[in-house]
Scaffold this motif. Structure first.
Motif, mmCIF file in Angstrom:
data_model
loop_
_atom_site.group_PDB
_atom_site.id
_atom_site.type_symbol
_atom_site.label_atom_id
_atom_site.label_comp_id
_atom_site.label_asym_id
_atom_site.label_seq_id
_atom_site.Cartn_x
_atom_site.Cartn_y
_atom_site.Cartn_z
ATOM 1 N N GLY A 1 0.812 -1.210 0.000
ATOM 2 C CA GLY A 1 0.000 0.000 0.000
ATOM 3 C C GLY A 1 0.846 1.262 0.000
ATOM 4 N N PHE A 2 0.168 2.399 0.282
ATOM 5 C CA PHE A 2 0.795 3.708 0.207
ATOM 6 C C PHE A 2 0.803 4.395 1.570
ATOM 7 C CE2 PHE A 2 -0.904 2.795 -3.956
ATOM 8 C CZ PHE A 2 0.035 3.302 -4.838
ATOM 9 N N PHE A 3 1.781 5.271 1.726
ATOM 10 C CA PHE A 3 1.806 6.195 2.861
ATOM 11 C C PHE A 3 1.798 7.610 2.306
ATOM 12 C CE2 PHE A 3 3.441 2.401 4.839
ATOM 13 C CZ PHE A 3 2.937 2.447 6.129
ATOM 14 N N ASP A 4 0.963 8.467 2.897
ATOM 15 C CA ASP A 4 0.902 9.870 2.477
ATOM 16 C C ASP A 4 0.318 10.682 3.625
ATOM 17 O OD1 ASP A 4 0.086 12.386 0.996
ATOM 18 O OD2 ASP A 4 0.862 11.202 -0.678
ATOM 19 N N ASP A 5 0.775 11.921 3.756
ATOM 20 C CA ASP A 5 0.301 12.782 4.843
ATOM 21 C C ASP A 5 -1.085 13.352 4.568
ATOM 22 O OD1 ASP A 5 2.501 12.433 6.452
ATOM 23 O OD2 ASP A 5 3.598 14.141 5.621
#
Length: 464
Positions: A171-175
């Motif tokens: 998956g993804f990480f984003d603020d």
């Protein structure tokens, strides 16, 4: 069977992948096995002569140049081209040295005839088998992407559509929030950037891809600090790769890493290969077509008053002026600030000129340009200088096509963009194919274009 220069294999553990090994060795191994099987079918014993031949064939076909990510149509084309190139080289060497007489003709014929089918079939089988092998052997690596943006999405698409890469994207990480990102429900958003390190440690993630804009350098540095306490491999995906790269690659200058964004494919050894290809093929072709050259010259001379060979200034390598030769097909020889492009039923075209334009015989004097080093056999077609000055202002990236020598035929021409380009859209498509040629050049692609050009000369309806 020269390696495709634009191919970039994605590394897994220890920078080696099952897919990369298969791509490298599958073709050479199948070349040898097909030779041995052909020999055994005809009652031949695999003796020292066959071993020597197999070693030569292996060296010519190593490394393989067909990628598992290629569409099946390209795999079929590569299989045919690679087999024909190998057969041509071996037969030429064999008859020149007398070594071909050591082998029965039926064995060689069976080998070369069956090789394209064998190469295609084994590549198709590998595409089916490798993802299953990776899954069963638990050899897949897990990965996360930091940054849900264009380049992060592209990276995710590559992993999902190419399961043989052996990368399982978690998956993804984003603020930013899901609503702000506009992410669909099926997109796995795992948290903010501050949560990456803990997630990586808890889930034993193997790889982290940083798809963050270079403008966010402080955040990148902070994230790298957090990740020092993990054993994950970290890869930075610069956002310059969302642009249209021409021969994009990494290099070094005295140890300092640099990234090529726009460069010619014919630097260094590639340039030597391209020039050798041009000289050898143009000499052979000029010898073969010499009677046709004489006949066309007589036809032009008798068709209308004027010079037999029309000389026109064009842009060549790096946008420098060159003089290009053509058999005159019109009653005028425009070469000024304004050049009217030929159109269908153009009254300036003579009856004999219409015939030589239709069959591309008017282009034959350009093989002399190739020997002079002004042109290549394959490359973007040169336009009149007046047309260059017009289109460079209208089409983005137009002048990039001049990173290489212009060609007698090109990738755009064999894809239907030959003859009149009466609209900007048509010229835009021609330029797109020209730039694709720069990105994907290989000797095999050149031979394929030459082969398709020969077919087009017989049945193309777009020339006039």
């Amino acid at each position: 069977m020269l390696a495709r220069l634009e191919a970039q294999r994605t590394p897994l553990r220890n920078n080696v992948t099952l897919a990369g090994v298969v791509e490298t060795f599958l073709d050479p191994v199948m070349v040898i096995l097909t030779l041995f099987v052909s020999a055994l079918i005809f009652g031949e014993s695999v003796d020292a002569d066959y071993v020597i031949l197999s070693l030569i064939a292996f060296s010519l076909s190593f490394p393989g140049n067909t990628l598992l990510s290629d569409p099946l149509r390209r795999v079929a084309k590569d299989a045919f081209l690679n087999a024909m190139i190998l057969a041509g080289i071996l037969l030429l060497l064999g008859y020149a040295t007398g070594y071909a007489s050591y082998f029965p003709a039926e064995v060689l014929f069976a080998w070369f005839a069956s090789l394209p089918v064998v190469l295609f079939a084994t590549h198709a089988a590998a595409r089916y088998a490798i993802p299953r092998v990776l899954t069963l052997s638990e050899a897949e690596v897990t990965a996360v992407v930091c940054g849900f943006n264009d380049i992060g999405s592209q990276l995710s698409s590559h992993f999902l559509s190419n399961r043989f890469l052996g990368v399982k994207l978690m998956g993804f990480f984003d603020d930013r929030s899901r609503a702000r990102l506009g992410a669909q429900d099926d997109v796995q958003l795992l948290g903010s950037l501050s949560e990456v390190a803990n997630y990586v440690k808890q889930h034993h993630i193997d790889r982290i891809y940083l798809a963050l804009p270079m403008a966010t350098q402080p955040r990148i540095l902070a994230l790298l600090d957090d990740l020092k306490d993990t054993t994950a491999s970290i890869y930075f995906v610069p956002d310059i790769f969302v642009t249209d790269l021409i021969q994009g690659r990494t290099e070094s200058v005295a140890g300092m890493p640099v990234v090529a964004v726009c460069d010619t494919p014919f630097s260094g050894f590639n340039g030597v290969v391209k020039r050798f290809e041009d000289i050898v093929l143009s000499i052979l072709i000029l010898i073969l077509i010499s009677p046709i050259l004489i006949a066309v010259a007589i036809g032009v001379w008798r068709s209308s008053p004027g010079p037999i060979v029309f000389k026109q200034r064009r842009y060549g390598l790096d946008g420098k002026d060159i003089t290009v030769y053509k058999f005159r097909s019109m009653t005028v020889c425009d070469d000024g600030a304004v050049v009217k492009q030929a159109t269908r039923n153009d009254q300036r075209i003579t009856p004999f000129g219409a015939f030589i334009r239709k069959t591309s015989l008017d282009e034959l004097p350009q093989f002399v340009n190739v020997l002079q080093g002004r042109m290549s056999i394959v490359g973007p077609r040169p336009h009149a200088i007046a047309h260059n000055e017009q289109y460079r202002k209208l089409i983005k990236g137009y002048m990039v096509r001049h990173k290489v020598k212009p060609g007698i035929t090109g990738w755009a021409q064999v894809n239907g963009y030959r003859g009149e380009t009466e609209t900007i859209d048509k010229m835009q498509k021609r330029i797109e194919f020209d730039l694709e040629y720069l990105r994907k050049w290989s000797p095999g692609l050149d031979l394929w274009i030459i082969f398709k050009t020969a077919l087009l000369v017989v049945k193309d309806d777009t020339a006039f």
